[in-house]
Scaffold this motif. Structure first.
Motif, PDB file in Angstrom:
ATOM      1  N   THR A   1       0.859  -1.186   0.000  1.00 51.01           N
ATOM      2  CA  THR A   1       0.000   0.000   0.000  1.00 51.01           C
ATOM      3  C   THR A   1       0.894   1.235   0.000  1.00 51.01           C
ATOM      4  N   PRO A   2       0.403   2.373  -0.476  1.00 54.52           N
ATOM      5  CA  PRO A   2       1.244   3.579  -0.580  1.00 54.52           C
ATOM      6  C   PRO A   2       1.749   4.080   0.771  1.00 54.52           C
ATOM      7  N   GLU A   3       1.176   3.604   1.869  1.00 60.02           N
ATOM      8  CA  GLU A   3       1.680   4.015   3.188  1.00 60.02           C
ATOM      9  C   GLU A   3       3.061   3.422   3.463  1.00 60.02           C
ATOM     10  N   ASP A   4       3.444   2.397   2.718  1.00 56.30           N
ATOM     11  CA  ASP A   4       4.754   1.759   2.886  1.00 56.30           C
ATOM     12  C   ASP A   4       5.793   2.642   2.194  1.00 56.30           C
ATOM     13  N   THR A   5       6.684   3.256   2.967  1.00 51.15           N
ATOM     14  CA  THR A   5       7.618   4.232   2.386  1.00 51.15           C
ATOM     15  C   THR A   5       9.013   3.653   2.148  1.00 51.15           C
ATOM     16  N   ARG A   6       9.158   2.337   2.305  1.00 52.88           N
ATOM     17  CA  ARG A   6      10.458   1.733   1.987  1.00 52.88           C
ATOM     18  C   ARG A   6      10.654   1.675   0.468  1.00 52.88           C
ATOM     19  N   PRO A   7      11.897   1.681  -0.023  1.00 48.79           N
ATOM     20  CA  PRO A   7      12.112   1.304  -1.426  1.00 48.79           C
ATOM     21  C   PRO A   7      11.616  -0.127  -1.608  1.00 48.79           C
ATOM     22  N   ILE A   8      11.098  -0.415  -2.793  1.00 50.01           N
ATOM     23  CA  ILE A   8      10.499  -1.730  -3.010  1.00 50.01           C
ATOM     24  C   ILE A   8      11.136  -2.428  -4.203  1.00 50.01           C
TER      25      ILE A   8
ATOM     26  N   SER B   1       3.246   7.863  -5.452  1.00 50.47           N
ATOM     27  CA  SER B   1       4.294   7.575  -4.464  1.00 50.47           C
ATOM     28  C   SER B   1       5.664   7.889  -5.054  1.00 50.47           C
ATOM     29  N   ILE B   2       6.532   8.482  -4.226  1.00 45.17           N
ATOM     30  CA  ILE B   2       7.870   8.801  -4.732  1.00 45.17           C
ATOM     31  C   ILE B   2       8.925   7.819  -4.216  1.00 45.17           C
ATOM     32  N   VAL B   3       8.497   6.720  -3.591  1.00 45.14           N
ATOM     33  CA  VAL B   3       9.490   5.730  -3.177  1.00 45.14           C
ATOM     34  C   VAL B   3       9.963   4.975  -4.427  1.00 45.14           C
ATOM     35  N   PRO B   4      11.262   4.660  -4.482  1.00 34.66           N
ATOM     36  CA  PRO B   4      11.746   3.936  -5.655  1.00 34.66           C
ATOM     37  C   PRO B   4      11.249   2.496  -5.693  1.00 34.66           C
ATOM     38  N   PHE B   5      10.822   2.075  -6.874  1.00 35.74           N
ATOM     39  CA  PHE B   5      10.441   0.692  -7.147  1.00 35.74           C
ATOM     40  C   PHE B   5      11.423   0.140  -8.174  1.00 35.74           C
ATOM     41  N   ARG B   6      11.689  -1.141  -8.076  1.00 34.62           N
ATOM     42  CA  ARG B   6      12.511  -1.784  -9.101  1.00 34.62           C
ATOM     43  C   ARG B   6      11.962  -3.183  -9.317  1.00 34.62           C
ATOM     44  N   LEU B   7      11.923  -3.612 -10.571  1.00 34.98           N
ATOM     45  CA  LEU B   7      11.393  -4.934 -10.928  1.00 34.98           C
ATOM     46  C   LEU B   7      12.475  -5.761 -11.587  1.00 34.98           C
ATOM     47  N   LEU B   8      12.643  -6.978 -11.115  1.00 30.16           N
ATOM     48  CA  LEU B   8      13.479  -7.972 -11.798  1.00 30.16           C
ATOM     49  C   LEU B   8      12.526  -9.067 -12.271  1.00 30.16           C
ATOM     50  N   TYR B   9      12.454  -9.252 -13.594  1.00 25.85           N
ATOM     51  CA  TYR B   9      11.432 -10.131 -14.159  1.00 25.85           C
ATOM     52  C   TYR B   9      12.128 -11.237 -14.949  1.00 25.85           C
ATOM     53  N   SER B  10      11.970 -12.464 -14.472  1.00 25.56           N
ATOM     54  CA  SER B  10      12.577 -13.628 -15.117  1.00 25.56           C
ATOM     55  C   SER B  10      11.531 -14.336 -15.978  1.00 25.56           C
ATOM     56  N   VAL B  11      11.859 -14.470 -17.264  1.00 29.64           N
ATOM     57  CA  VAL B  11      10.956 -15.159 -18.206  1.00 29.64           C
ATOM     58  C   VAL B  11      11.789 -16.035 -19.140  1.00 29.64           C
ATOM     59  N   ARG B  12      11.116 -16.988 -19.783  1.00 29.25           N
ATOM     60  CA  ARG B  12      11.848 -17.879 -20.681  1.00 29.25           C
ATOM     61  C   ARG B  12      12.429 -17.116 -21.869  1.00 29.25           C
ATOM     62  N   SER B  13      11.597 -16.245 -22.463  1.00 29.10           N
ATOM     63  CA  SER B  13      12.022 -15.543 -23.679  1.00 29.10           C
ATOM     64  C   SER B  13      11.234 -14.236 -23.753  1.00 29.10           C
ATOM     65  N   PRO B  14      11.636 -13.316 -24.643  1.00 30.88           N
ATOM     66  CA  PRO B  14      10.910 -12.037 -24.704  1.00 30.88           C
ATOM     67  C   PRO B  14       9.408 -12.191 -24.937  1.00 30.88           C
ATOM     68  N   GLN B  15       8.996 -13.177 -25.752  1.00 31.70           N
ATOM     69  CA  GLN B  15       7.548 -13.297 -26.011  1.00 31.70           C
ATOM     70  C   GLN B  15       6.778 -13.890 -24.835  1.00 31.70           C
ATOM     71  N   ASP B  16       7.485 -14.338 -23.811  1.00 29.15           N
ATOM     72  CA  ASP B  16       6.812 -14.884 -22.622  1.00 29.15           C
ATOM     73  C   ASP B  16       6.538 -13.827 -21.555  1.00 29.15           C
TER      74      ASP B  16
ATOM     75  N   GLU C   1      20.051  -0.155   1.340  1.00 31.33           N
ATOM     76  CA  GLU C   1      18.874   0.733   1.284  1.00 31.33           C
ATOM     77  C   GLU C   1      17.659   0.122   1.978  1.00 31.33           C
ATOM     78  N   THR C   2      17.837  -1.017   2.622  1.00 30.43           N
ATOM     79  CA  THR C   2      16.803  -1.749   3.369  1.00 30.43           C
ATOM     80  C   THR C   2      15.429  -1.766   2.667  1.00 30.43           C
ATOM     81  N   PRO C   3      15.423  -2.298   1.438  1.00 31.95           N
ATOM     82  CA  PRO C   3      14.148  -2.361   0.721  1.00 31.95           C
ATOM     83  C   PRO C   3      13.207  -3.413   1.284  1.00 31.95           C
ATOM     84  N   GLY C   4      11.919  -3.239   1.025  1.00 27.44           N
ATOM     85  CA  GLY C   4      10.986  -4.343   1.130  1.00 27.44           C
ATOM     86  C   GLY C   4      11.057  -5.109  -0.179  1.00 27.44           C
ATOM     87  N   VAL C   5      10.992  -6.434  -0.105  1.00 30.26           N
ATOM     88  CA  VAL C   5      11.113  -7.253  -1.313  1.00 30.26           C
ATOM     89  C   VAL C   5       9.894  -8.164  -1.427  1.00 30.26           C
TER      90      VAL C   5
END
Lengths: 89, 238
Positions: free
Chosen positions: B104-111, B135-150, B200-204
């Motif tokens: 939720t946006p109340e969570d101010t940790r980097p995610i 929200s101005i907290v930084p988000f970052r996504l690491l997305y593992s997939v078989r191939s680009p079309q997946d 940076e003690t992110p939530g993951v």
């Protein structure tokens, strides 16, 4: 289901019995003393559910659903702590 | 008690060669938080019922609920949802469910979000909630997939990418031409190189097949993340 899932999957079945979301409840394992949210425990099975301690693998809870009843047993849980006023979902 | 509700499929989109997204409009749906799931129940003509949990890609109020489903060829429910369901069909759902794997946006940790395959579903809901809330907290996504079309939601993820939402892909079987790293599974080194550092003690939030989630969660704790800051959701499978 070829592999186990985790306690997040208990939210639906337990919503039939409890009025707050039980996946955020904190369980203490009677075997090893591990204390964690139910969402973090391991869940096996599809028709009957077996909840195992993520730390020592002891059986914490079993859930069997029939058309008429939900049968819960807690063979390996020494305590369950639920936040007062926690929302239902 | 959460009651079963009847929803009507109102949109179906092909997302990958084996997966699609479905929008179900559910009268009485109370809205949901980012990361919650629902239970979906199918009933055969002989009365046999199958119930499965699906994460919700949509977030917020309103009766429209979006799911995305990857087909497990030996499954009972996913082949029906991916190959057969059409707009106008009715499905029974129960939810929203679960308040643990939520942002939720109340969570101010980097995610840091880490998805394997269709494990992107609850995480796209979090990215959508992050963008919608301003929200101005930084988000970052690491997305593992078989191939680009997946990749599920590829165009939307590209559109959401910004200084506040960085995106990295791991391709496990085939990478785009000229991609810097050869295809391969996520490793502790790749996780370390493409995620918010421990300092940076992110939530993951990690979601994907059980084996993927357990590999990633172990690597995160080995890197020094506090186990309590790493929330996981396993959906079984391979």
């Amino acid at each position: 289901m070829s592999s186990h899932v985790d306690g997040n999957a208990l939210a639906g079945p337990l919503s039939e019995v409890f009025h707050t979301d039980m996946t955020t409840a904190v369980c203490c394992c009677d075997g090893c003393g591990e204390t964690t949210t139910l969402a973090s425990e391991m869940v096996y099975g599809a028709h009957g559910l077996v909840v195992r301690c993520r730390s020592c693998d002891d059986v914490l809870i079993t859930i069997v659903e029939t058309p008429e009843r939900v049968v819960l047993s807690f063979p390996g849980v020494s305590s369950v702590s639920v936040e007062r006023g926690a929302p239902s979902a | 008690m959460t009651d079963w509700l009847v929803g009507t499929v109102t949109d179906v989109r092909t997302e990958t060669p084996t997966g699609r997204s479905l929008t179900i409009t559910v009268d009485g749906w109370p809205g949901n938080l980012a990361g919650q799931h629902l239970d979906l129940r199918l009933t055969a003509p002989d009365g046999y019922q199958a119930v499965r949990s699906y994460s919700i890609a949509s977030v917020g109020d309103g009766p429209a609920v979006q799911l995305a489903v990857d087909k497990i060829t030996t499954g009972e429910v996913s082949p029906y949802l991916v190959d057969d369901v059409l707009p106008g069909d009715q499905l029974e759902v129960r939810g929203p469910l679960g308040r643990w794997f939520v942002w939720t946006p109340e969570d101010t940790r980097p995610i840091q979000l880490i998805a394997g395959g269709s494990g992107i579903v609850p995480l796209i809901a979090m990215a959508r909630a992050h963008a919608a809330s301003g929200s101005i907290v930084p988000f970052r996504l690491l997305y593992s997939v078989r191939s680009p079309q997946d990749r599920f939601f590829a165009d939307e993820i590209a559109a959401l990418e910004s200084d506040l939402f960085r995106v990295d892909y791991v391709y496990t079987r085939s990478a785009p031409e000229g991609w810097a790293t050869p295809p391969g599974r996520v490793t502790p080194e790749r996780i370390s190189a493409a995620t918010i550092p421990v300092s940076e003690t992110p939530g993951v939030f990690v979601c994907g097949p059980t084996g993927f989630v357990e590999t990633v969660a172990r690597a995160l704790v080995d890197l020094g993340h506090e186990p309590q800051s790493v929330k996981t959701e396993r959906f079984g499978g391979s």
